[in-house]
Design a protein around this motif. Structure first.
Motif, mmCIF file in Angstrom:
data_model
loop_
_atom_site.group_PDB
_atom_site.id
_atom_site.type_symbol
_atom_site.label_atom_id
_atom_site.label_comp_id
_atom_site.label_asym_id
_atom_site.label_seq_id
_atom_site.Cartn_x
_atom_site.Cartn_y
_atom_site.Cartn_z
ATOM 1 N N ASP A 131 0.827 -1.203 0.000
ATOM 2 C CA ASP A 131 0.000 0.000 0.000
ATOM 3 C C ASP A 131 0.863 1.254 0.000
ATOM 4 O O ASP A 131 0.581 2.226 -0.714
ATOM 5 C CB ASP A 131 -0.919 0.022 1.233
ATOM 6 C CG ASP A 131 -2.006 -1.029 1.170
ATOM 7 O OD1 ASP A 131 -2.442 -1.353 0.059
ATOM 8 O OD2 ASP A 131 -2.400 -1.528 2.237
ATOM 9 N N PHE A 132 1.918 1.236 0.811
ATOM 10 C CA PHE A 132 2.800 2.398 0.923
ATOM 11 C C PHE A 132 3.514 2.669 -0.404
ATOM 12 O O PHE A 132 3.652 3.819 -0.830
ATOM 13 C CB PHE A 132 3.819 2.159 2.037
ATOM 14 C CG PHE A 132 4.535 3.395 2.495
ATOM 15 C CD1 PHE A 132 3.961 4.235 3.430
ATOM 16 C CD2 PHE A 132 5.782 3.718 1.992
ATOM 17 C CE1 PHE A 132 4.615 5.387 3.846
ATOM 18 C CE2 PHE A 132 6.447 4.862 2.400
ATOM 19 C CZ PHE A 132 5.872 5.696 3.335
ATOM 20 N N THR A 133 3.942 1.599 -1.073
ATOM 21 C CA THR A 133 4.643 1.753 -2.348
ATOM 22 C C THR A 133 3.698 2.245 -3.435
ATOM 23 O O THR A 133 4.060 3.098 -4.250
ATOM 24 C CB THR A 133 5.281 0.420 -2.776
ATOM 25 O OG1 THR A 133 6.118 -0.063 -1.731
ATOM 26 C CG2 THR A 133 6.123 0.596 -4.029
ATOM 27 N N ILE A 134 2.476 1.721 -3.451
ATOM 28 C CA ILE A 134 1.482 2.204 -4.415
ATOM 29 C C ILE A 134 1.205 3.686 -4.185
ATOM 30 O O ILE A 134 1.068 4.462 -5.135
ATOM 31 C CB ILE A 134 0.183 1.390 -4.300
ATOM 32 C CG1 ILE A 134 0.422 -0.064 -4.722
ATOM 33 C CG2 ILE A 134 -0.931 2.006 -5.151
ATOM 34 C CD1 ILE A 134 -0.731 -0.990 -4.394
ATOM 35 N N GLY A 135 1.150 4.089 -2.927
ATOM 36 C CA GLY A 135 0.828 5.474 -2.602
ATOM 37 C C GLY A 135 1.969 6.445 -2.828
ATOM 38 O O GLY A 135 1.784 7.501 -3.447
ATOM 39 N N THR A 136 3.152 6.108 -2.338
ATOM 40 C CA THR A 136 4.280 7.052 -2.388
ATOM 41 C C THR A 136 5.290 6.718 -3.471
ATOM 42 O O THR A 136 6.264 7.454 -3.648
ATOM 43 C CB THR A 136 5.004 7.092 -1.033
ATOM 44 O OG1 THR A 136 5.590 5.804 -0.762
ATOM 45 C CG2 THR A 136 4.043 7.436 0.092
ATOM 46 N N GLY A 137 5.080 5.602 -4.170
ATOM 47 C CA GLY A 137 5.985 5.238 -5.238
ATOM 48 C C GLY A 137 7.275 4.619 -4.726
ATOM 49 O O GLY A 137 7.502 4.485 -3.518
#
Length: 425
Positions: free
Chosen positions: A338-344
């Motif tokens: 989720d964090f990677t999807i959100g902040t790249g």
């Protein structure tokens, strides 16, 4: 209530730390982690304003989630700064946290002892216990945090004959037994996995602390024993469902293959609309395993399509799916995804750098002096770091709890380093 308590903590301990002249020193002690978090926060705003298709949503999530996490970290730093001039105050703060966690564990155990006899008389499966939390998963986060405290204290007592918290050995061993029963009452597979990692890490820390006094044969036997424990724990976590029925290896492989075929099987988008697929044996796939595998694949696809992120948020995965397929929502059950999807990718690298900037000095401190707080900080980082890949924990009170504890532990740990430097001088 949580916000009010956070503001109260910031005000009270901020004043106490300021009076003792420790605020600036505490910030300097952990300047690298703070600098990385500042860079990460700036990047989140860059994504929200210039990259995210939903700027308003991303800004709301940063304010409601991320900034509260930073405030919790600041609270932990200020508590440590206020307590830092006196070692006994730091130990009392740790004891206060230990007691709060233990109260929850005792309540979970009491609920299990009350509920399970009724379940047994009614012939049903034993209920998973939630305690004070909103679910057994939330309860298990608290349980595993308590394991960190217990393991760190037992480790230091064994190596140095000193204690992390001012409690007797009997109380500590009783807390361990109660916490183990709590983990059994919650029956969270991911919690069991992380518990095994904590157990193995504690054993490794112990061997590291006694390496000069352990023979090569004993070390090999210990390593083999830890490997057996780890494999057994992972097998328990993977193959046992909450209903205590087992998942066969064949069904596990078949479910994974079906879940990975997200083009032909679309229950991962809407289980009620599409219905769960069936295995070759005729059984329905395990819902939890099916969804996690399918969401993991779709999450990776979203990262590949949006390497700079779609905007920080608890449900960045769901927002990405909605934009791509016109339906979907919620989180991916992996905080890291989720964090990677959100902040790249840049945001993820900065977050991992933040965790590393805490872990490296803690490891060095432990290697140099077998410091109890350093061991606690390492276990807290392992607990949250492993869990964020398995569950959605980089959010809400889970993130705030983690940031508060690592903020406190990282600053308290530096006291021992500074005392050692002064004694050497």
């Amino acid at each position: 209530m949580r916000d009010l308590l956070l503001v109260f903590t910031l005000c009270v301990f901020g004043y106490l730390a300021w009076r003792r002249g420790e605020v600036g020193r505490a910030i300097r002690d952990i300047a690298p982690p703070i600098g990385i978090l500042m860079a990460l926060t700036i990047w989140m705003y860059v994504v929200a304003f210039f990259i995210s298709p939903e700027t308003s949503w991303a800004l709301d999530e940063i304010q409601s989630q991320w900034l509260r996490g930073l405030a919790s970290l600041a609270a932990g730093i200020l508590i440590a700064a206020a307590a830092k001039p006196r070692a006994d105050l730091g130990r009392q703060v740790l004891l206060a946290v230990f007691i709060a966690l233990l109260v929850h564990v005792v309540y979970v155990d009491a609920m299990a002892l009350y509920q399970w006899p009724q379940d047994w008389r009614q012939g049903g499966d034993f209920t998973r216990i939630t305690g004070f939390a909103g679910g057994s998963d939330k309860s298990n986060y608290v349980t595993n945090t308590l394991f960190c405290f217990v393991f760190a204290d037992l480790l230091i007592r064994r190596l140095r004959g000193k204690n992390l918290m001012p409690v007797g050995n009997g109380v500590l061993w009783a807390a361990l037994v109660l916490t183990l029963f709590s983990m059994f009452a919650e029956r969270m597979r991911n919690g069991v996995t992380v518990f095994v990692l904590l157990l193995v890490a504690t054993a490794l820390f112990y061997l590291l602390g006694r390496k000069s006094r352990i023979s090569k044969t004993a070390s090999m036997m210990s390593a083999a024993a830890m490997l057996v424990i780890a494999l057994g724990g992972f097998a328990l976590a993977v193959f046992i469902k909450p209903t205590q029925n087992t998942i066969s290896v064949r069904n596990l492989l078949d479910t994974t293959a079906i879940a990975w075929d997200t083009e032909n099987h679309k229950a991962w988008q809407d289980e009620k609309k599409y219905g769960l697929p069936t295995l070759p044996s005729g059984e329905t796939v395990d819902p939890s395993l099916y969804q996690r595998v399918a969401w993991f694949k779709q999450g990776l696809l979203l990262v590949a399509e949006h390497p700079l992120g779609v905007g920080f948020g608890r449900n960045a995965f769901g927002h990405g799916l909605k934009a791509k397929y016109g339906e979907g929502g919620g989180h991916s059950h992996s905080g890291m995804l989720d964090f990677t999807i959100g902040t790249g990718v840049p945001g993820t690298l900065l977050w991992l750098a933040f965790l590393a900037s805490l872990a490296v000095p803690a490891y060095r401190r432990y290697r140099a002096a077998h410091d109890a707080v350093a061991a606690l900080l390492l276990l807290l980082l392992l607990d949250f770091g492993a869990r964020m890949f398995l569950d959605s924990v980089i959010r809400d009170h889970m993130l705030q709890q983690f940031m508060l504890l690592v903020g406190f532990a990282s600053v308290i740990m530096t006291r021992g380093t500074q005392e050692k430097e002064r004694s050497s001088a």
